[in-house]
Each structure stands twice: as structure tokens, then as C-alpha cells.
Design an enzyme around this catalytic site. Sequence first.
Site, PDB file in Angstrom:
ATOM      1  N   ALA A  29       4.000 -55.201  31.474  1.00  0.00           N
ATOM      2  CA  ALA A  29       4.116 -55.879  30.037  1.00  0.00           C
ATOM      3  C   ALA A  29       6.007 -56.293  29.927  1.00  0.00           C
ATOM      4  CB  ALA A  29       3.727 -54.632  29.128  1.00  0.00           C
ATOM      5  N   CYS A  30       5.746 -57.343  29.228  1.00  0.00           N
ATOM      6  CA  CYS A  30       7.220 -57.822  28.664  1.00  0.00           C
ATOM      7  C   CYS A  30       7.115 -58.441  27.299  1.00  0.00           C
ATOM      8  CB  CYS A  30       7.869 -58.766  29.719  1.00  0.00           C
ATOM      9  SG  CYS A  30       6.739 -60.302  29.868  1.00  0.00           S
ATOM     10  N   SER A  31       7.958 -59.153  26.924  1.00  0.00           N
ATOM     11  CA  SER A  31       7.989 -59.744  25.594  1.00  0.00           C
ATOM     12  C   SER A  31       6.594 -60.525  25.401  1.00  0.00           C
ATOM     13  CB  SER A  31       8.943 -60.508  25.407  1.00  0.00           C
ATOM     14  OG  SER A  31      10.176 -59.749  25.178  1.00  0.00           O
TER      15      SER A  31
END
Length: 108
Positions: free
Chosen positions: A9-11
Site C-alpha cells: 500500500a502507498c498513497s
Amino acid sequence: MAEKTIMLACSAGMSTSLLVSKMQAAAKADGVDYKIFATASSDIDHQLNGESKPDVLLLGPQIGYMANDIKKKTDKVGIPMAMINMQDYGMMNGEAVLTNAEKLLGDK
């Protein structure tokens, strides 16, 4: 069928997509079958509470500020979570990130 599921997961889920490709290539070279996918930080709750929740969650360095809150959620549902090493992330080192995920899974 994939043995385990690894979620990154990232932005927005876009910068981790390239890393997912590198991890999939490393897994294939190692002869292991994992479902590896990337998602946006805004989708983490949905994924953790869905019927096909991941076996491990790795967070991109850019959302490190969210780690404590997300850790509470992953602990609640029994999913190991860790931050992706910033250098491995920057170098898109799929082999190293995959190895760290496998350690969390107890596969290495």
C-alpha cells in the site's frame, strides 16, 4: 492458485505497482506462487475486512506516518505488517522486499 497474498500500500497504489512487478518476477524466479498486489492507502480498511484479505501488508515509505494506526488494524485481524525499507523501495528491489514479506509470513 496462489499460496499466500502479499498486499503493498502507498498513497495512491501507483508507485508500488512497479515494485509489485519486480516482486512477482522474483517470486517466479524462486519458484513460489504468491498473489502480490498494490492498493491505495484509502483502500486498506476495505482489503483488511474483505473476504479475501491479504496474508501480509507492506507499507510504502511515503505513508509511514500512517503506520501506527494501520498496525492497530492489522493486529486486530491478525495480519503481519511492516514498512518497506526506503532504500529497497527507491531501488525497486523486488527480491529484497519479497524476502522481507516471506519473513513476515514465516516462509523464510
